[in-house]
Write a protein that holds these residues in place. Structure first.
Motif, PDB file in Angstrom:
ATOM      1  N   UNK A   4     -84.337 -42.974  60.159  1.00  0.00           N
ATOM      2  CA  UNK A   4     -85.720 -43.073  60.390  1.00  0.00           C
ATOM      3  C   UNK A   4     -86.469 -43.695  59.133  1.00  0.00           C
ATOM      4  N   UNK A   5     -85.561 -44.175  58.499  1.00  0.00           N
ATOM      5  CA  UNK A   5     -86.186 -45.065  57.341  1.00  0.00           C
ATOM      6  C   UNK A   5     -87.342 -44.277  56.602  1.00  0.00           C
ATOM      7  N   UNK A   6     -87.089 -43.027  56.189  1.00  0.00           N
ATOM      8  CA  UNK A   6     -88.072 -42.368  55.535  1.00  0.00           C
ATOM      9  C   UNK A   6     -87.558 -41.595  54.157  1.00  0.00           C
ATOM     10  N   UNK A   7     -87.784 -42.358  53.150  1.00  0.00           N
ATOM     11  CA  UNK A   7     -87.231 -41.681  51.848  1.00  0.00           C
ATOM     12  C   UNK A   7     -88.568 -40.371  51.606  1.00  0.00           C
ATOM     13  N   UNK A   8     -87.500 -39.432  51.462  1.00  0.00           N
ATOM     14  CA  UNK A   8     -88.271 -38.128  51.146  1.00  0.00           C
ATOM     15  C   UNK A   8     -87.441 -37.223  50.308  1.00  0.00           C
ATOM     16  N   UNK A   9     -88.113 -35.911  49.831  1.00  0.00           N
ATOM     17  CA  UNK A   9     -87.111 -34.884  49.269  1.00  0.00           C
ATOM     18  C   UNK A   9     -86.873 -34.061  50.054  1.00  0.00           C
ATOM     19  N   UNK A  10     -85.751 -34.128  50.559  1.00  0.00           N
ATOM     20  CA  UNK A  10     -84.956 -33.249  51.565  1.00  0.00           C
ATOM     21  C   UNK A  10     -84.617 -31.989  50.838  1.00  0.00           C
ATOM     22  N   UNK A  11     -84.097 -31.766  49.740  1.00  0.00           N
ATOM     23  CA  UNK A  11     -83.995 -30.520  48.898  1.00  0.00           C
ATOM     24  C   UNK A  11     -85.045 -29.995  48.393  1.00  0.00           C
ATOM     25  N   UNK A  12     -85.851 -29.158  49.219  1.00  0.00           N
ATOM     26  CA  UNK A  12     -87.127 -28.484  48.943  1.00  0.00           C
ATOM     27  C   UNK A  12     -87.257 -27.517  48.655  1.00  0.00           C
ATOM     28  N   UNK A  13     -86.012 -26.773  48.103  1.00  0.00           N
ATOM     29  CA  UNK A  13     -86.180 -25.256  47.560  1.00  0.00           C
ATOM     30  C   UNK A  13     -85.911 -24.367  48.454  1.00  0.00           C
ATOM     31  N   UNK A  14     -86.045 -24.523  49.908  1.00  0.00           N
ATOM     32  CA  UNK A  14     -86.053 -23.595  50.756  1.00  0.00           C
ATOM     33  C   UNK A  14     -84.587 -23.226  51.318  1.00  0.00           C
ATOM     34  N   UNK A  15     -83.859 -24.182  51.414  1.00  0.00           N
ATOM     35  CA  UNK A  15     -82.248 -23.944  51.551  1.00  0.00           C
ATOM     36  C   UNK A  15     -81.646 -22.631  51.251  1.00  0.00           C
ATOM     37  N   UNK A  16     -81.823 -22.185  50.156  1.00  0.00           N
ATOM     38  CA  UNK A  16     -81.314 -20.988  49.413  1.00  0.00           C
ATOM     39  C   UNK A  16     -81.811 -19.742  50.293  1.00  0.00           C
ATOM     40  N   UNK A  17     -83.146 -19.541  50.791  1.00  0.00           N
ATOM     41  CA  UNK A  17     -83.374 -18.523  51.252  1.00  0.00           C
ATOM     42  C   UNK A  17     -83.583 -18.758  52.704  1.00  0.00           C
ATOM     43  N   UNK A  18     -82.907 -19.462  53.236  1.00  0.00           N
ATOM     44  CA  UNK A  18     -82.918 -19.895  54.872  1.00  0.00           C
ATOM     45  C   UNK A  18     -81.539 -19.623  55.469  1.00  0.00           C
ATOM     46  N   UNK A  19     -81.390 -19.417  56.724  1.00  0.00           N
ATOM     47  CA  UNK A  19     -80.243 -19.460  57.538  1.00  0.00           C
ATOM     48  C   UNK A  19     -80.058 -20.859  57.786  1.00  0.00           C
ATOM     49  N   UNK A  20     -78.510 -21.293  58.101  1.00  0.00           N
ATOM     50  CA  UNK A  20     -78.189 -22.513  58.445  1.00  0.00           C
ATOM     51  C   UNK A  20     -77.395 -22.556  59.801  1.00  0.00           C
ATOM     52  N   UNK A  21     -77.968 -22.974  60.975  1.00  0.00           N
ATOM     53  CA  UNK A  21     -77.155 -22.905  62.048  1.00  0.00           C
ATOM     54  C   UNK A  21     -76.634 -24.318  62.383  1.00  0.00           C
ATOM     55  N   UNK A  22     -75.321 -24.253  62.650  1.00  0.00           N
ATOM     56  CA  UNK A  22     -74.423 -25.522  62.660  1.00  0.00           C
ATOM     57  C   UNK A  22     -73.912 -25.334  63.837  1.00  0.00           C
TER      58      UNK A  22
END
Length: 150
Positions: free
Chosen positions: A32-50
């Protein structure tokens, strides 16, 4: 065939976390040619569905409990992504259906609010999400807030 797994952050292996970040970067930053801060501090408090196939991550959603996202009274889905290698196979629909099932299993019957890319409005409407408010730019991409209530 896709094998679905939902894990808390601290249950992820280093390899699983690496593949999650790799897929999110491949699609949201490079494709998407969109540089942004992906690691936003919310991953540790979330669930990850893969969604896994032969050790490769093919689909992913981050499930955020109420109070973690910018929507304080609602749970949220974020970083909804499918690998370019499996697009046009209806995996995105499976991903959303299963993500919502897991979200409700984890957090109960709560409202769900998302920040959706505008071009995906019809896709999310097919899951009973409704637009709330006007279009806004996030990282240079038009987005809308959408909500699903029980």
């Amino acid at each position: 065939m896709i094998h679905w797994k939902c894990k808390k952050f601290d249950e992820l292996s280093v390899e699983e976390l690496y593949k999650i970040l790799q897929l999110r970067n491949e699609v949201f930053v490079v494709e998407q040619n969109c540089p942004y801060q992906d690691c936003d501090g919310k991953d540790a408090e979330s669930y990850h569905f893969c969604g896994w196939n032969d050790g490769d991550l093919k689909a992913y959603t981050r499930l955020l409990p109420p109070g973690i996202s910018s929507y304080p009274n609602a749970a949220s889905l974020g970083r909804v992504v499918t690998s370019p290698s499996i697009r046009a196979q209806s995996i995105g629909k499976q991903l959303m259906s299963r993500s919502l099932e897991n979200l409700y299993r984890l957090f109960g019957d709560v409202p769900v609010t998302i920040g959706a890319q505008l071009y995906l409005k019809n896709f999310y409407e097919s899951f009973s999400f409704v637009q709330r408010g006007e279009t806004y730019l996030e990282d240079g991409i038009p987005h809308i807030t959408m909500e699903k209530t029980i």
